[in-house]
Design a protein around this motif. Structure first.
Motif, PDB file in Angstrom:
ATOM      1  N   VAL A  63       0.842  -1.199   0.000  1.00 11.48           N
ATOM      2  CA  VAL A  63       0.000   0.000   0.000  1.00 11.48           C
ATOM      3  C   VAL A  63       0.868   1.237   0.000  1.00 11.48           C
ATOM      4  CG1 VAL A  63      -2.024  -1.037   1.103  1.00 11.48           C
ATOM      5  CG2 VAL A  63      -0.185  -0.120   2.530  1.00 11.48           C
ATOM      6  N   LYS A  64       0.319   2.294  -0.619  1.00  8.07           N
ATOM      7  CA  LYS A  64       1.030   3.569  -0.634  1.00  8.07           C
ATOM      8  C   LYS A  64       0.428   4.466   0.438  1.00  8.07           C
ATOM      9  CE  LYS A  64       1.690   3.640  -5.622  1.00  8.07           C
ATOM     10  NZ  LYS A  64       1.185   4.360  -6.794  1.00  8.07           N
ATOM     11  N   THR A  65       1.169   5.490   0.772  1.00 10.70           N
ATOM     12  CA  THR A  65       0.643   6.453   1.729  1.00 10.70           C
ATOM     13  C   THR A  65      -0.564   7.144   1.111  1.00 10.70           C
ATOM     14  OG1 THR A  65       2.880   6.837   2.479  1.00 10.70           O
ATOM     15  CG2 THR A  65       1.233   8.447   3.149  1.00 10.70           C
ATOM     16  N   GLY A  66      -1.663   7.141   1.830  1.00 12.06           N
ATOM     17  CA  GLY A  66      -2.860   7.809   1.333  1.00 12.06           C
ATOM     18  C   GLY A  66      -3.768   6.906   0.547  1.00 12.06           C
ATOM     19  N   GLN A  67      -3.380   5.654   0.400  1.00 14.82           N
ATOM     20  CA  GLN A  67      -4.233   4.719  -0.327  1.00 14.82           C
ATOM     21  C   GLN A  67      -5.375   4.273   0.572  1.00 14.82           C
ATOM     22  OE1 GLN A  67      -2.042   1.377  -1.890  1.00 14.82           O
ATOM     23  NE2 GLN A  67      -3.912   0.191  -2.211  1.00 14.82           N
ATOM     24  N   GLY A 114       3.960   0.751   2.654  1.00 15.17           N
ATOM     25  CA  GLY A 114       4.501  -0.508   3.150  1.00 15.17           C
ATOM     26  C   GLY A 114       3.635  -1.674   2.766  1.00 15.17           C
ATOM     27  N   VAL A 115       3.687  -2.711   3.599  1.00 16.41           N
ATOM     28  CA  VAL A 115       2.998  -3.959   3.298  1.00 16.41           C
ATOM     29  C   VAL A 115       2.022  -4.269   4.423  1.00 16.41           C
ATOM     30  CG1 VAL A 115       3.298  -6.443   2.948  1.00 16.41           C
ATOM     31  CG2 VAL A 115       4.983  -4.838   2.026  1.00 16.41           C
ATOM     32  N   VAL A 116       0.830  -4.716   4.023  1.00 14.71           N
ATOM     33  CA  VAL A 116      -0.151  -5.106   5.031  1.00 14.71           C
ATOM     34  C   VAL A 116       0.321  -6.401   5.673  1.00 14.71           C
ATOM     35  CG1 VAL A 116      -2.533  -5.770   5.440  1.00 14.71           C
ATOM     36  CG2 VAL A 116      -2.001  -3.994   3.756  1.00 14.71           C
ATOM     37  N   LYS A 117       0.589  -6.341   6.949  1.00 12.39           N
ATOM     38  CA  LYS A 117       1.098  -7.530   7.635  1.00 12.39           C
ATOM     39  C   LYS A 117      -0.044  -8.397   8.116  1.00 12.39           C
ATOM     40  CE  LYS A 117       4.872  -8.357   9.091  1.00 12.39           C
ATOM     41  NZ  LYS A 117       5.905  -9.253   8.537  1.00 12.39           N
ATOM     42  N   ASP A 118      -1.111  -7.751   8.487  1.00 11.08           N
ATOM     43  CA  ASP A 118      -2.118  -8.505   9.221  1.00 11.08           C
ATOM     44  C   ASP A 118      -3.387  -7.655   9.307  1.00 11.08           C
ATOM     45  OD1 ASP A 118      -2.965 -10.660  10.501  1.00 11.08           O
ATOM     46  OD2 ASP A 118      -1.588 -10.519  12.212  1.00 11.08           O
ATOM     47  N   ILE A 119      -4.523  -8.338   9.388  1.00 12.12           N
ATOM     48  CA  ILE A 119      -5.761  -7.632   9.744  1.00 12.12           C
ATOM     49  C   ILE A 119      -6.315  -8.396  10.923  1.00 12.12           C
ATOM     50  CG2 ILE A 119      -8.050  -6.924   8.987  1.00 12.12           C
ATOM     51  CD1 ILE A 119      -6.979  -6.928   6.139  1.00 12.12           C
ATOM     52  N   ASP A 120      -6.219  -7.788  12.068  1.00  6.17           N
ATOM     53  CA  ASP A 120      -6.525  -8.563  13.286  1.00  6.17           C
ATOM     54  C   ASP A 120      -6.989  -7.600  14.373  1.00  6.17           C
ATOM     55  OD1 ASP A 120      -6.820 -10.633  14.968  1.00  6.17           O
ATOM     56  OD2 ASP A 120      -4.708 -11.250  15.002  1.00  6.17           O
ATOM     57  N   LYS A 121      -7.328  -8.167  15.498  1.00 10.13           N
ATOM     58  CA  LYS A 121      -7.770  -7.323  16.601  1.00 10.13           C
ATOM     59  C   LYS A 121      -6.567  -6.846  17.413  1.00 10.13           C
ATOM     60  CE  LYS A 121     -12.496  -8.845  17.284  1.00 10.13           C
ATOM     61  NZ  LYS A 121     -13.248  -7.727  16.825  1.00 10.13           N
ATOM     62  N   GLU A 149       8.810   6.414   0.785  1.00 15.05           N
ATOM     63  CA  GLU A 149       7.431   6.872   0.901  1.00 15.05           C
ATOM     64  C   GLU A 149       6.874   7.257  -0.468  1.00 15.05           C
ATOM     65  OE1 GLU A 149       5.722  10.020   3.716  1.00 15.05           O
ATOM     66  OE2 GLU A 149       4.731   8.090   3.606  1.00 15.05           O
ATOM     67  N   GLU A 150       5.730   6.679  -0.796  1.00 16.20           N
ATOM     68  CA  GLU A 150       5.049   7.033  -2.042  1.00 16.20           C
ATOM     69  C   GLU A 150       3.654   7.465  -1.686  1.00 16.20           C
ATOM     70  OE1 GLU A 150       5.189   4.375  -5.607  1.00 16.20           O
ATOM     71  OE2 GLU A 150       6.304   3.149  -4.166  1.00 16.20           O
ATOM     72  N   TRP A 151       3.167   8.499  -2.359  1.00 16.06           N
ATOM     73  CA  TRP A 151       1.826   9.011  -2.027  1.00 16.06           C
ATOM     74  C   TRP A 151       0.810   8.629  -3.072  1.00 16.06           C
ATOM     75  CZ3 TRP A 151      -0.325  12.033   1.895  1.00 16.06           C
ATOM     76  CH2 TRP A 151       0.553  12.364   2.940  1.00 16.06           C
ATOM     77  N   GLU A 169       6.363  15.740  -0.503  1.00 15.75           N
ATOM     78  CA  GLU A 169       7.664  15.660   0.183  1.00 15.75           C
ATOM     79  C   GLU A 169       8.078  17.004   0.752  1.00 15.75           C
ATOM     80  OE1 GLU A 169       8.119  15.251  -4.287  1.00 15.75           O
ATOM     81  OE2 GLU A 169       6.982  14.361  -2.663  1.00 15.75           O
ATOM     82  N   GLU A 170       7.446  18.049   0.218  1.00 21.49           N
ATOM     83  CA  GLU A 170       7.783  19.366   0.739  1.00 21.49           C
ATOM     84  C   GLU A 170       7.078  19.680   2.047  1.00 21.49           C
ATOM     85  OE1 GLU A 170       8.170  21.296  -3.684  1.00 21.49           O
ATOM     86  OE2 GLU A 170       6.890  22.239  -2.170  1.00 21.49           O
TER      87      GLU A 170
END
Lengths: 201, 445, 191, 363
Positions: B55-59, B78-85, B105-107, D9-10
Motif C-alpha cells: 500500500v502507498k501512503t494515502g491509499q 509498506g505492506v499489510v502484515k495482518d488484519i486482526d484485533k 514513501e510514495e503518495w 515531500e515538501e
C-alpha cells in the motif's frame, strides 16, 4: 408443607410469626397504649382473651357459617367478646380501663384477631385454633409488655408503677410520647430481624 | 471588556504550560502502524486490502458505501502484515490493519480539485469524504455529513472551534499559531460549501498568541470572519456551549446545532479540509499533544494515524517512572490507556501521562447532596440524581430528568467532593435507557 | 334460595345470642361501673365545694351541674369544664360561689400536657412543699371580670394567678378554659 | 486566495520552516533502541491506573468540607468557652466523643467500614453541643449525641442518606425528653464567677417584653445555648464558609432575610406588639442555625430555586413559631420542618435543562 406439631402451632405466634414483630399487625394499639407496663399487659391480655374466645367459637362453627357472610359473623363474635372485656375492665379495674381509653373497643378492628379468624380458625379444628390463638395472643402480649416496659422505665423511671431507677435518673420525656413508641418499636423490629438474620446465617 | 461565555461550567487548572510554546514537530515515520477500521461515528468500514498487499501512503485501505462514514487510508507506504484485533485507545480490542513500513514513501493523492470556488458543492463534499475527514476535535463525526445539512435547515453562521477547553491539550493552539492560513482557508472552503456568510472563530482567552495570530491573518487576508475571544471555562469546546458563548443561541434538547442555523467545526478539521481540497491529501496524519508531568519532554507532534503511542513517548524522551495514569484526550473526558501499543486515531488530540502529584487518588464517599454538580452542569441537569437513578435502574426517571441531554463533559465528576464517578453512571444510565427503549419497541412490534 | 335462608338464620342466631350475652353482662357490670363513675365525680365535686353541704345533681339545657346548699341556702355550684390545652384536652372540675364572683376551688380531672412542663399545672415536683401550687392558686380567686395571669412575678390583684415558667401556654389554657366555662354555666344557671 | 499545492515531500519542510526556522533538520530520534516506555512502566511496582474520566479533580472532598466547617466554628467555640468556662468545653468534648463512639459502634454493627474519620460525626457532636445550654448534664449530652448519630444518621444508611439534620434531631430528642433542663439557661460568667440561671433574650422578651441591647447580642453576653450567644463569632465563621463556597450563600441570606423582612413588616405595623427585626435577627440561634445547620449539605436542597424556597420557608416558620407559637425559639423546628420538604423541593425545582425552552424561531 409439613404439618406442624401442636407445640409448633403454639410457639410460632411467639417468635416466627409474631403478630407485631413479623406480621406488623395491630400496630395502632401497640403504639398508643404502651406508655406503662401495666397498660401494655392489660391490653395484651384483653386481646388474648378476645382472640381465644372468638377463635374457639369461629373454629367450632366454621362449617356452619356461610362463606359469604363469614366476616360479618366474625365481627359480631369478636365485638361481643370485646364488649365483655371492656365492661369487665371498666367494672373491676377502672383505672386501667381509663388509661387504655378507646383502645379496648378498638380491639374489634384489630387485624390480629380478625386475621387469625380468617387465616386460621376458620380452617382448623378447635384444638389447633386455640393453640394458635394462645400463641398469637401471648406473642402480642409479650411484645406489648417489653415495649411498654422499656417505655415506662425510660420515660417515667418506673416499672408497674414502682420506682426502679436510681435517684438522679432523669426521665426521657419523649419515651412516654408518641415518638418514643415509634422509636422503641422500630428498635424492637430491627432487633428481631437482626436475630433472625443471624439465626439463618 | 467582559468576555463572552456560557452559564455554569467550571474552570479547572489548565496545565497547558507543559506544551503550549512547543512548536509542532514531525514525528519520523513509524515502522509499524495499526489502523483501526472505525475511527469515526457511523458505519464501520470494510477492509479493501488483503494481507500481503503493498500500500502507498494515502491509499484507501478500508471503505464502505454507507453515507455516515468515512474511508480509512494507509498512513505509510509498506505492506499489510495482518488484519486482526489490536488494542484500541478507546479501551476495547478492535479490528485494525497492521502495516509495516517498507521502502521509500510514495503518495497516492486524491483526485485533484481545480479552483474550489468554481467546483460544485457536491464535488467538494465528495473530496472531503474521500479524504476521510471527520471531526478532529474528538467527536469524529464525518465532516461531509455535517457540511451537508438537510434542505429545510437554513444555516446562517459558521463557528470555527478553537476553544480547546480541555486542560493539557495544546494541539489546536499550536495549529492556529503555525498553520493560520491553512485553517482559515479550510474555514472559507467549508463556509463556501454551506453558503454561509457569517463566520466566527471562538478561541479561549488563555491562547493569546493564537488569538493575535488569527486576528492578524483574518485582517491581512481580508476574510469576513470575526475572532471571538472567550472567557476560559470548561466545557466551552462543546458545540452547544460554544454556540451559546458566541451567538447566545440555545440548541434545543435533542436537536443539532444546525437546527439553530449553526455549523461548528474544529480547527484541525479545517486544516484537514484545506489539505484535502488544495493539496489533494487524504487525512493520514494529525497533530497530537504529548504532555503531562509524567512525560520528560512534552511536545506537539505531527504524527501519522496508526502510530503506536509508545513511539510518541519515545520521541518525547520517554515517561517518568512514577507515572500514575496515561490517557488519550484531555483529563476531563479522556480515556485511560492500559496499552501503549494502541495507535493514534483520528480523534486523538493528545496523549497525557501524569504522575500522582497532579492526580491524587481519593476514596469515594457517599453523596452528601452538596449540589456542586447541579451548580456546575452546563446542561443544567442534576447529575447526582441521574447517577442515583442509573444505579437504581429507574429508567423512567432517567428520561424525566433528561439524561440524554448529558454531554458527558465530566464537570460534575470533577467538582464532586465525594468523588463519585457521576459520568460513568450517567453513561451506564444512557445505555440502560436505550436498552429499555429497544425492548419496548421490540414488544410493540 | 336455600343458602340465603341459611345466611339469614345463622346471622340472626349469632346476633341474638350475642345480644343476649351482652344484656346479661350489662346488667351485671353496670351498677359497678356507675358506682365507680359516681365515686370519682362525687370526690371531685366535693373537693371543689365547701364542706358539709348538701349536693344536688341538676340537669339543665343538656348540661349537668351540682348545686351545693347549706341550710336550704345555695352556697355554690360545681361543674365540669373542658377545652384545649397545649397538646391535649384539659378537663377540670370547678366550684364557684353562688353569685359567680369567686372560684371556691378547681381540680384538674384529666390532662396530657408536656411531661415536666405542662404537667406542672397538676403536679409540680420542683415545689416539694406544695406540688399542686398552680391549681391551688384558684382557691378563692375572684372571677370578676375574668381571671388573668402574670409571668415570673407574684400576682398582685385578686383575679390574677402566676403562670408556670416554661409552660405559659398550658397555664393560659387553664385560665381560658375556666373563664369560658364559668361564663357558660353562669348563663345557664342564672337563666 | 488560492494557494499553490506543495508537493507531499515538501510538506515536512514547510512545517519545519514555519515552526522552527532556525533548525533546518528534521529532529532525529536517537537511533539506539530506547527502553519501551510501557515496559518501564510495568517493571516498577507502581502500575498505571485505568480509571474513568475525569482524570483531574476539584479541590473539595467530603472530609475537607467537614473539617473546614469545624474550623469555621472555632471562633464561636472559643467565645463560648470564654463566656461559659469549662462547662461549655466539657459539653462539646462529651458530645463529640459520644458521637464518634456511636458512629464507630454503628460501623461495626452495620459492617459498613469505618466512617469516623470523615469528620461528619465530629461536626454533628459540635453542632449538637452548640445548641445545648451550658449547664446541661453530661450524661444527657452524650445521650443526645448518640441519638443524633444513630437515629439521625446511621439508621438512614449513614452519611448522605439522612433526611434531617442529625444534630438538630438529637437536640429535638433532648428537647422532647428533658424539656426542663434544656430550657434552664445560664448567664455567661467569666472564669471564677459562678454562673447564675437566667433567661435567654427571646425568653425575656416574650415573658416581660425586655429587648436586650444589640451590643450584648452581638458580643454574646447573654443567656442561651453554648454556641448561639455570640453573633459576631458565628458571623465570622459563617462568612468564611460562604467565601470559600462550602456553604450556599443563598440559604443564610434567604433565611435571615426573610426573618428580617417578615418581622420588620410586623414591627412596622405595630412596634408595640412585635419585636424589632434586628432583635429577631441576632437573638436566639438564628445565626448559628442559618450559617451552620440550615446549610448542611445533606439536608438542604441542591437546586438554586429549591434553596431560595427552603430559606424563605424556614424564615416564615421561624417568625410564626416565635411570635404566635408557644415556644420562644423556633430555629430548630423551622430547620427540621424544611428539611422534611427538601426531597420534594429537589424534585419540584429541577432546573430547566439547557435548551429545554424552545427558543424563538430565528429570522
Amino acid at each position: 408443607m409439613k404439618e406442624k406439631t401442636a407445640i409448633q402451632e403454639f410457639v410460632k405466634g411467639i417468635w416466627d410469626e409474631n403478630p407485631i414483630l413479623v406480621q406488623l399487625l395491630g400496630l395502632c394499639p401497640t403504639l398508643a397504649v404502651t406508655t406503662a407496663a401495666e397498660n401494655g399487659l392489660a391490653m395484651g391480655m384483653a386481646a388474648t382473651f378476645v382472640l381465644l374466645c372468638s377463635s374457639f367459637l369461629v373454629s367450632m362453627f366454621r362449617k356452619v357459617i356461610p362463606g359469604q357472610v363469614r366476616i360479618a359473623a366474625y365481627i359480631v363474635i369478636i365485638a361481643t367478646f370485646v364488649t365483655i372485656a371492656d365492661r369487665f375492665l371498666a367494672a373491676f379495674v377502672p383505672d386501667i380501663s381509663k388509661s387504655l381509653g378507646p383502645f379496648i373497643p378498638l380491639i374489634i378492628v384489630n387485624c390480629i384477631i380478625l386475621g387469625r379468624q380468617e387465616a386460621f380458625a376458620s380452617k382448623n379444628g378447635i384444638g389447633r385454633s386455640l393453640l394458635d390463638a394462645l400463641g398469637m395472643g401471648l406473642g402480642f402480649t409479650l411484645v406489648l409488655l417489653v415495649l411498654s416496659s422499656i417505655r415506662e422505665i425510660l420515660g417515667s423511671g418506673t416499672w408497674f408503677g414502682m420506682n426502679i431507677m436510681w435517684e438522679s435518673f432523669a426521665e426521657w420525656g419523649v419515651m412516654s410520647q408518641a415518638p418514643g413508641a415509634f422509636i422503641t418499636l422500630g428498635c424492637l423490629i430491627a432487633g428481631a430481624n437482626w436475630i433472625n438474620a443471624r439465626r439463618k446465617a | 471588556m467582559k468576555l463572552s461565555t456560557f452559564k455554569k461550567g467550571l474552570h479547572p487548572e489548565d496545565y497547558k504550560y507543559f506544551s503550549h510554546d512547543k512548536a509542532i514537530e514531525i514525528l519520523p515515520l513509524p515502522d509499524d502502524v495499526y489502523i483501526p477500521l472505525q475511527q469515526h461515528i457511523g458505519v464501520t468500514c470494510e477492509p479493501v486490502v488483503q494481507k500481503g498487499d503493498r500500500v502507498k501512503t494515502g491509499q484507501v485501505i478500508a471503505n464502505t458505501s454507507a453515507y455516515v462514514s468515512a474511508p480509512v487510508h494507509s498512513s505509510i507506504t509498506g505492506v499489510v502484515k495482518d488484519i486482526d484485533k489490536y488494542y484500541h485507545p478507546l479501551g476495547m480490542r478492535a479490528t485494525m490493519i497492521h502495516i509495516k513500513r517498507e521502502g521509500e514513501e510514495e503518495w497516492e493523492l486524491l483526485e485533484k480539485t481545480a479552483d474550489w470556488k468554481w467546483t460544485p458543492k457536491e464535488k467538494l463534499l465528495d473530496t472531503i469524504r474521500n479524504a476521510g475527514i471527520v471531526g478532529l476535535g474528538g467527536a469524529t463525526f464525518p465532516t461531509h455529513v455535517k457540511l451537508n445539512p438537510p434542505e429545510d435547515k437554513s444555516i446562517d453562521s459558521f463557528i470555527l472551534n478553537g476553544v480547546e477547553c480541555e486542560p493539557y491539550l495544546t494541539s489546536d493552539d499550536r495549529m492556529m499559531v503555525e498553520q493560520t492560513d491553512k485553517i482559515l482557508l479550510g474555514m472559507a472552503i467549508m463556509m463556501h460549501i454551506l453558503e454561509v456568510k457569517k463566520g466566527y472563530i471562538g478561541i479561549e482567552n488563555n491562547k493569546p498568541e493564537a488569538i493575535a495570530q488569527m486576528q492578524k491573518r483574518v485582517v491581512e487576508i481580508g476574510y469576513p470572519f470575526t475572532v471571538v475571544p472567550l472567557k476560559v471555562k470548561y466545557p466551552q469546546g462543546a458545540e452547544k456551549m460554544l454556540i451559546y458563548s458566541v451567538l447566545k443561541r440555545k440548541v434545543p434538547f435533542s436537536k443539532l446545532p444546525m437546527d439553530v442555523g449553526v455549523v461548528v467545526n474544529n480547527v484541525a478539521t479545517a486544516y484537514a479540509v484545506a489539505e484535502a481540497i488544495i493539496e489533494s491529501k487524504p487525512l493520514v496524519q494529525r497533530v497530537i499533544t504529548v504532555t503531562g508531568d509524567g512525560v520528560n519532554e512534552p511536545k506537539n507532534l505531527m504524527a501519522r494515524l496508526g502510530t503506536p503511542f509508545k513511539n510518541l513517548f519515545e520521541a518525547c524522551g520517554g515517561v517518568k517512572d512514577n507515572v500514575h495514569r496515561i490517557f488519550m484526550g484531555g483529563p476531563m473526558m479522556g480515556m485511560t490507556q492500559y496499552h501503549l501499543e494502541s495507535p493514534v486515531v483520528k480523534g486523538s488530540s493528545g496523549i497525557v501521562a501524569v504522575t500522582g502529584e497532579l492526580v491524587e487518588e481519593l476514596s469515594t464517599f457517599p453523596c452528601i447532596r452538596c449540589g456542586a454538580c447541579v451548580h456546575t452542569c452546563p446542561m443544567n441537569l442534576m447529575p447526582m440524581r441521574l447517577s442515583k437513578f442509573s444505579q437504581a435502574r429507574a429508567i423512567d426517571k432517567l428520561d424525566e430528568f433528561g439524561i440524554m441531554n448529558c454531554i458527558e463533559c465530566g464537570s460534575c465528576a470533577f467538582v464532586c467532593p465525594a468523588n463519585i464517578p457521576l459520568v460513568q453512571w450517567i453513561k451506564v444510565g444512557k445505555v440502560r435507557l436505550r436498552e429499555e427503549a429497544a425492548k419496548k419497541a421490540k414488544e410493540k412490534a | 334460595m336455600k343458602s340465603t335462608a341459611k345466611i339469614i338464620i345463622v346471622l340472626t342466631l349469632i346476633t341474638v345470642i350475642s345480644g343476649a350475652v351482652l344484656a346479661v353482662l350489662d346488667a351485671y357490670t353496670k351498677p359497678r361501673i356507675d358506682a365507680y363513675k359516681n365515686k370519682i365525680r362525687n370526690e371531685a365535686v366535693s373537693q371543689v365545694l365547701p364542706e358539709n353541704v348538701k349536693i344536688e345533681t341538676i340537669n339543665k339545657a343538656d348540661q349537668t351541674f351540682y348545686k351545693a346548699s347549706k341550710n336550704e341556702e345555695v352556697v355554690g355550684y360545681a361543674f365540669q369544664v373542658s377545652g384545649g390545652g397545649y397538646q391535649s384536652e384539659l378537663v377540670l372540675m370547678v366550684g364557684v360561689t353562688a353569685d359567680f364572683s369567686k372560684i371556691i376551688a378547681a381540680k384538674i380531672l384529666s390532662q396530657v400536657e408536656t411531661p415536666g412542663l405542662g404537667t406542672k399545672i397538676e403536679n409540680d415536683p420542683s415545689n416539694k412543699e406544695d406540688p399542686s401550687w398552680f391549681v391551688d392558686q384558684f382557691k378563692n380567686l375572684s372571677v370578676a371580670p375574668a381571671i388573668t395571669y402574670v409571668k415570673n412575678v407574684k400576682p398582685s390583684k385578686d383575679n390574677e394567678i402566676q403562670a408556670i415558667t416554661g409552660a405559659t401556654i398550658s397555664s393560659a389554657a387553664v385560665v381560658s378554659v375556666l373563664n369560658k366555662g364559668i361564663e357558660k354555666f353562669k348563663a345557664i344557671i342564672q337563666e | 486566495m488560492t494557494e499553490q499545492k506543495p508537493a507531499p515531500e515538501e510538506l515536512k519542510k514547510e512545517i519545519k520552516l514555519e515552526t522552527t526556522p532556525e533548525k533546518e533538520t528534521i529532529k532525529e530520534i536517537d537511533e539506539k533502541p530506547k527502553p519501551d516506555p510501557r515496559r518501564r512502566l510495568f517493571k516498577s511496582d507502581r502500575m498505571t491506573i485505568v480509571a474513568p474520566a475525569p482524570h483531574n479533580r476539584g479541590n473539595k472532598s467530603v472530609p475537607r468540607i467537614m473539617y473546614t466547617v469545624i474550623a469555621a466554628l472555632l471562633p464561636a467555640i472559643i467565645i463560648s468557652i470564654m463566656l461559659f468556662g469549662t462547662k461549655a468545653m466539657i459539653t462539646i468534648l462529651v458530645a463529640v466523643f459520644a458521637a464518634m463512639v456511636a458512629e464507630y459502634a454503628c460501623n461495626k454493627i452495620m459492617k459498613t467500614g469505618l466512617t469516623i474519620d470523615d469528620g461528619s460525626a465530629i461536626l454533628t457532636g459540635i453542632l449538637l453541643a452548640m445548641t445545648l445550654p451550658p449547664s446541661f448534664p453530661i450524661a444527657r449530652t452524650a445521650l443526645g449525641a448518640v441519638v443524633a448519630i444513630v437515629f439521625g444518621k446511621m439508621v438512614f444508611g449513614g452519611l448522605g442518606a439522612n433526611i434531617f439534620n442529625p444534630a438538630l434531631l438529637g437536640r429535638a430528642f433532648l428537647q422532647a425528653s428533658f424539656p426542663v433542663k434544656i430550657t434552664t439557661w445560664t448567664l455567661p460568667a467569666f472564669a471564677g464567677v459562678d454562673s447564675v440561671t437566667g433567661a435567654t433574650p427571646l425568653g425575656q422578651y416574650f415573658s416581660d417584653g425586655t429587648v436586650t441591647s444589640l451590643k450584648s447580642l452581638l458580643i454574646g453576653n447573654v443567656g442561651g445555648c453554648i454556641g448561639e450567644t455570640s453573633a459576631i463569632a458565628l458571623l465570622i465563621g459563617g462568612i468564611f464558609l460562604i467565601i470559600i463556597k462550602h456553604a450556599d450563600w443563598r440559604i443564610p441570606l434567604s433565611y435571615i432575610g426573610t426573618v428580617f423582612v417578615f418581622s420588620g413588616i410586623l414591627w412596622l405595623i405595630n412596634p408595640e406588639a412585635f419585636p424589632n427585626p434586628l432583635f429577631m435577627m441576632f437573638s436566639g440561634g438564628l445565626i448559628l442555625g442559618a450559617f451552620f445547620m440550615a446549610t448542611d449539605m445533606v439536608t438542604s436542597p441542591v437546586t438554586p430555586m429549591g434553596t431560595w424556597i427552603y430559606g424563605i420557608g424556614m424564615g416564615v416558620v421561624l417568625v410564626v413559631i416565635r411570635i404566635w407559637g408557644g415556644l420562644p425559639e423556633g430555629v430548630m423546628y423551622s430547620i427540621l420542618f424544611m428539611n422534611g420538604l427538601v426531597p420534594l423541593l429537589n424534585r419540584w425545582t429541577r432546573p430547566k435543562y439547557f435548551g429545554e425552552i424552545q427558543i424563538e424561531k430565528k429570522k
